[in-house]
Design a protein around this motif. Sequence first.
Motif, PDB file in Angstrom:
ATOM      1  N   SER A 155       0.806  -1.221   0.000  1.00  0.00           N
ATOM      2  CA  SER A 155       0.000   0.000   0.000  1.00  0.00           C
ATOM      3  C   SER A 155       0.843   1.277   0.000  1.00  0.00           C
ATOM      4  O   SER A 155       0.283   2.372  -0.050  1.00  0.00           O
ATOM      5  CB  SER A 155      -0.920   0.015   1.223  1.00  0.00           C
ATOM      6  OG  SER A 155      -0.186   0.043   2.423  1.00  0.00           O
ATOM      7  N   MET A 156       2.154   1.164   0.069  1.00  0.00           N
ATOM      8  CA  MET A 156       2.998   2.365   0.130  1.00  0.00           C
ATOM      9  C   MET A 156       2.814   3.291  -1.076  1.00  0.00           C
ATOM     10  O   MET A 156       2.693   4.510  -0.907  1.00  0.00           O
ATOM     11  CB  MET A 156       4.463   1.970   0.286  1.00  0.00           C
ATOM     12  CG  MET A 156       4.863   1.592   1.692  1.00  0.00           C
ATOM     13  SD  MET A 156       6.656   1.361   1.884  1.00  0.00           S
ATOM     14  CE  MET A 156       7.249   3.036   1.651  1.00  0.00           C
ATOM     15  N   GLN A 444      -3.098   3.070 -13.417  1.00  0.00           N
ATOM     16  CA  GLN A 444      -2.636   1.689 -13.387  1.00  0.00           C
ATOM     17  C   GLN A 444      -2.885   1.117 -11.997  1.00  0.00           C
ATOM     18  O   GLN A 444      -2.290   1.575 -11.028  1.00  0.00           O
ATOM     19  CB  GLN A 444      -1.147   1.588 -13.727  1.00  0.00           C
ATOM     20  CG  GLN A 444      -0.628   0.141 -13.753  1.00  0.00           C
ATOM     21  CD  GLN A 444       0.839   0.075 -14.117  1.00  0.00           C
ATOM     22  OE1 GLN A 444       1.495   1.089 -14.228  1.00  0.00           O
ATOM     23  NE2 GLN A 444       1.359  -1.131 -14.274  1.00  0.00           N
ATOM     24  N   VAL A 445      -3.792   0.152 -11.920  1.00  0.00           N
ATOM     25  CA  VAL A 445      -4.067  -0.544 -10.665  1.00  0.00           C
ATOM     26  C   VAL A 445      -3.927  -2.043 -10.918  1.00  0.00           C
ATOM     27  O   VAL A 445      -3.897  -2.509 -12.063  1.00  0.00           O
ATOM     28  CB  VAL A 445      -5.478  -0.220 -10.127  1.00  0.00           C
ATOM     29  CG1 VAL A 445      -5.574   1.240  -9.724  1.00  0.00           C
ATOM     30  CG2 VAL A 445      -6.545  -0.553 -11.159  1.00  0.00           C
ATOM     31  N   TYR A 446      -3.850  -2.809  -9.819  1.00  0.00           N
ATOM     32  CA  TYR A 446      -3.552  -4.235  -9.923  1.00  0.00           C
ATOM     33  C   TYR A 446      -4.741  -5.123  -9.569  1.00  0.00           C
ATOM     34  O   TYR A 446      -4.580  -6.293  -9.235  1.00  0.00           O
ATOM     35  CB  TYR A 446      -2.374  -4.572  -8.998  1.00  0.00           C
ATOM     36  CG  TYR A 446      -1.161  -3.744  -9.288  1.00  0.00           C
ATOM     37  CD1 TYR A 446      -0.353  -4.012 -10.385  1.00  0.00           C
ATOM     38  CD2 TYR A 446      -0.824  -2.648  -8.478  1.00  0.00           C
ATOM     39  CE1 TYR A 446       0.761  -3.228 -10.661  1.00  0.00           C
ATOM     40  CE2 TYR A 446       0.280  -1.870  -8.748  1.00  0.00           C
ATOM     41  CZ  TYR A 446       1.069  -2.167  -9.843  1.00  0.00           C
ATOM     42  OH  TYR A 446       2.162  -1.399 -10.115  1.00  0.00           O
ATOM     43  N   GLY A 447      -5.933  -4.578  -9.655  1.00  0.00           N
ATOM     44  CA  GLY A 447      -7.116  -5.373  -9.373  1.00  0.00           C
ATOM     45  C   GLY A 447      -8.305  -4.465  -9.145  1.00  0.00           C
ATOM     46  O   GLY A 447      -8.205  -3.232  -9.176  1.00  0.00           O
ATOM     47  N   GLN A 475      -5.408   0.798  -1.417  1.00  0.00           N
ATOM     48  CA  GLN A 475      -4.078   1.377  -1.589  1.00  0.00           C
ATOM     49  C   GLN A 475      -3.070   0.322  -2.009  1.00  0.00           C
ATOM     50  O   GLN A 475      -2.167   0.599  -2.808  1.00  0.00           O
ATOM     51  CB  GLN A 475      -3.640   2.057  -0.287  1.00  0.00           C
ATOM     52  CG  GLN A 475      -4.407   3.324   0.026  1.00  0.00           C
ATOM     53  CD  GLN A 475      -3.983   3.941   1.343  1.00  0.00           C
ATOM     54  OE1 GLN A 475      -3.483   3.254   2.231  1.00  0.00           O
ATOM     55  NE2 GLN A 475      -4.206   5.241   1.499  1.00  0.00           N
ATOM     56  N   ALA A 476      -3.224  -0.904  -1.489  1.00  0.00           N
ATOM     57  CA  ALA A 476      -2.318  -1.979  -1.897  1.00  0.00           C
ATOM     58  C   ALA A 476      -2.483  -2.322  -3.371  1.00  0.00           C
ATOM     59  O   ALA A 476      -1.532  -2.764  -4.024  1.00  0.00           O
ATOM     60  CB  ALA A 476      -2.561  -3.217  -1.033  1.00  0.00           C
ATOM     61  N   LEU A 477      -3.688  -2.099  -3.922  1.00  0.00           N
ATOM     62  CA  LEU A 477      -3.943  -2.372  -5.335  1.00  0.00           C
ATOM     63  C   LEU A 477      -3.543  -1.204  -6.236  1.00  0.00           C
ATOM     64  O   LEU A 477      -3.681  -1.303  -7.458  1.00  0.00           O
ATOM     65  CB  LEU A 477      -5.426  -2.701  -5.549  1.00  0.00           C
ATOM     66  CG  LEU A 477      -5.929  -4.002  -4.919  1.00  0.00           C
ATOM     67  CD1 LEU A 477      -7.443  -4.133  -5.095  1.00  0.00           C
ATOM     68  CD2 LEU A 477      -5.235  -5.206  -5.542  1.00  0.00           C
TER      69      LEU A 477
END
Length: 696
Positions: A155-156, A444-447, A475-477
Motif C-alpha cells: 500500500s505504500m 494503473q491498478v492491480y485489481g 491502496q495496496a492495489l
Amino acid sequence: MDLNYLLGKLKNSFSQGLGIPIAILALLAMVVVPLPPFLLDVFFTFNIALSLVVLMVTLYAKRPLDFAIFPTIILLTTLFRLALNIASTRVILLEGHNGGEAAGNVIASFGEFVIGGNFAVGLVIFAILVVINFVVITKGAGRVAEVSARFTLDSMPGKQMAIDADLNAGLITQEQAQERRKDITAEADFYGSMDGASKFVRGDAVAGIIILFINMIGGFAIGVGQHDMAFADATEVYIVLTLGDGLVAQIPSLLLSTATAIIVTRVTGDTRDMNEQLSDQMFANPKALGMTSGIVGVFGIIPGMPNVAFLTFAAITGAGAYFIYKRQDKKPAPEAMLAENIESTDTKSPELSWDDVQTVDVLGLEVGYRLIPMVDQSQNGQLLERVKGVRRKVSQELGFLVPPVHIRDNLDLKPNQYKIMLMGVSSGGGEVFPDKELAINPGQVYGKIPGTATKDPTFGLDAVWINPADRDQAQALGYTVVDASTVVATHISQIIQDYAFDLLGFDETQKLLDKLKASSPKLVDELIPDRLSLATLVKVLQNLLQEKVSIRDLRTIVEALSEYAGKTQSPNDLTIHVRTALGRSIVQDIVGPDAELKVITLEPRLEQLLLQATQGAPEGQLAIEPGLAERLHGTLKEESQKLEMQGDAAILIVAPQIRAQLARLFRYSLPSLHILAYSEVPENRQISVVANVGQG
C-alpha cells in the motif's frame, strides 16, 4: 556509595550508549559463568517484571509506531530468557540432588506452590500453557505480522499518492507531507521488523519445550546415575524443579507473546489507547448490552442452571445498557439543523433598505442536507479546515489572496450533492458520500475493489466509492484513496485555479500594488497611474492567470510594464512582453530544473500562414479555415500524447505574434499542451525538437 550515585552512573551509561552493549555482554556471561541461586531469583523476578512492563506499554500505546523499538525489545528479552534457561538448567543439574531450594526460591516456589508439588499436575499445566502460547497466540500473531507487513509494503505507493494529492489540494503543508512520508516509511519498517521478530517469539516457545525435556531426562539420569538417588526421589526432585523452571520461563514468554499479538492487531490510524477503543467500540451501543442481558437472563431462569450467577450478570449488563443509553447525547436531525437556518416568515418585516439587497458571493459552496456534518465542526466536520488549506495553498501559488468560500445548505440539491458557485453561477459540482471513501484509479491498478463505480468529479478519472475498512486493500492495489471532504476540497482548488482570472479585480490588484509599494515605492509611483491605467494592469494580470502563469513575481511584471508602457497600451501586447520577462519562471513551472526542452514546432510554411491569418483579424483572433484548425488539433494531440507517455511535458514553441491566439484556440481542447513563444525560452535552456507539424 549510595543508591542515588549508582542510579546516576547507570543513567549516564545508557545516555552515553554503553547500556545496551553492557546488557548484551551480561547475557553472554550468564551463559558461560555459573550463577548462584540468589541471582537466579533476582533475574527471574526481573524477567517477569520486564514482561509486564512491555505488555503495559503495548496496551497504553496510542499507535504501533509509538513503540517502534518493540521488535528489538522482543529480541533482547528472548535472549535474556534463553540465557536464564541455560543458567537455571546448570544449577538444577548441578545442585538439584540437594533439594528444591538449591535451585533458588523462585523455581522452588513455582514447583511447589503453583503446581502443588505434583509433577503430573505440572505437566498438564505446562502443556496447556504451551498450547495457548505456541499454537494460539504466537502462531496467530506471526500470521498477522506477516500479512500486515505484506499489505503495508503493497500500500505504500497508494499512500504516497494520497499524500501528494493532499499536498496539491493545499490540505497539508510541505513539512506535514514530509512528516507523513516519514511515518509511512517507519510503518513499513516496523511491520517488516515485526514479521521477523514474531519468529523469535515462536522459536522461544519451541526452545522452552525442548529445554523442558532435556532437563527432565538429564536430571533423572544425573540423579540416578551419579548421585545414587532412588528412582522415585529423582523423579520427584528433578521433574518438579524442571517444571518450576519451565513455568517461570513460560509465563514471561506468554506475556511477551500477548504483547506481540496486541501490537500487530492494533489499527494504525486510531490514536487512542486500548482502554479508550474498548469503551468507545464495545460499549458504545446499549443495544448490544441489552440483548446480552436478555439472553443471559433467560439462561438464569432455566431450572438446574447456576441461576444466581446468570441473573447477577444479566442485571449488571442490563444496568450498563441503561446507563449508556442515558449518557448518550441525541444528535439533532439534519432537518432540524436546516430549520435553524431558515428565517421565520410569520414576523413582520421592516421597511426595505439597501441592506436587504444581497450581493453575489464571489466563491460559494452549496451542499445537500446529508453533507451538513462535513461542514459542522461540532460534528467533527473537516471540510472548513480543508477549504482554508486550499485557499492558503492556491493563494501562495497564484500570487494574490483568493476570496473566502461561503458555504450554505441548499434544499433543492440532492442529499449528497454539492455545487461550487462562482459569481453566482454554478461552475462545478458532484455527489459525495460522507460515510465512504473514494478510491481513484490513477491510471494503473492491480485489481478491482468492491464498491460503487463513479467518476472523480475533479478530473473525471475512474473511481469507486468504498467502505473505509477497505482503504488499505485499495491502496495496496494502487488506488489513491481520499475521503469525501478531500474530494470536495480538491474540486474547489481546481475551480479556483481554472477561474483565477475572474477572481482578480481592481481591489485585489490595488492591494498587490500597495504591498509592492512598501518595498519598491519608486517603481509603482512611476507606472501607476501616469504611464499605465489600473484597468490595463488588471487586464494584463488576468491574461497571465488565464494562461496559468503565476503573478507572484509582481516586481518583474511591473518592471516589464514600465519598460514597454510608452510603446503600447494594448493589454495583449503588454502580456507578450511580460511573459518574455517571466520566461524563466514559466519554463521552470513546466519542466522543472531540466536543461533540455523537448518541444514541438511548426513547419515554416504553416507558421507563416498563421502569421498572415492574424493580420486584419480582430485583436487576439486567428482567422483560419476550420479544416486546417481540425487537422492541426489532431496532429498536436497525437504528438502531445507521445511526449506524455514518455513522461515529458508537451510543449509547442511558436512565434510570439501567434502564441496567444493558438493558446486561446487549444486552451480547452488540449489542456495539457503548453504553448510558448521563442522569446520566452531562457538562454540556458537547450531546445530539442521532437516533432515538426505541417499543414498536412
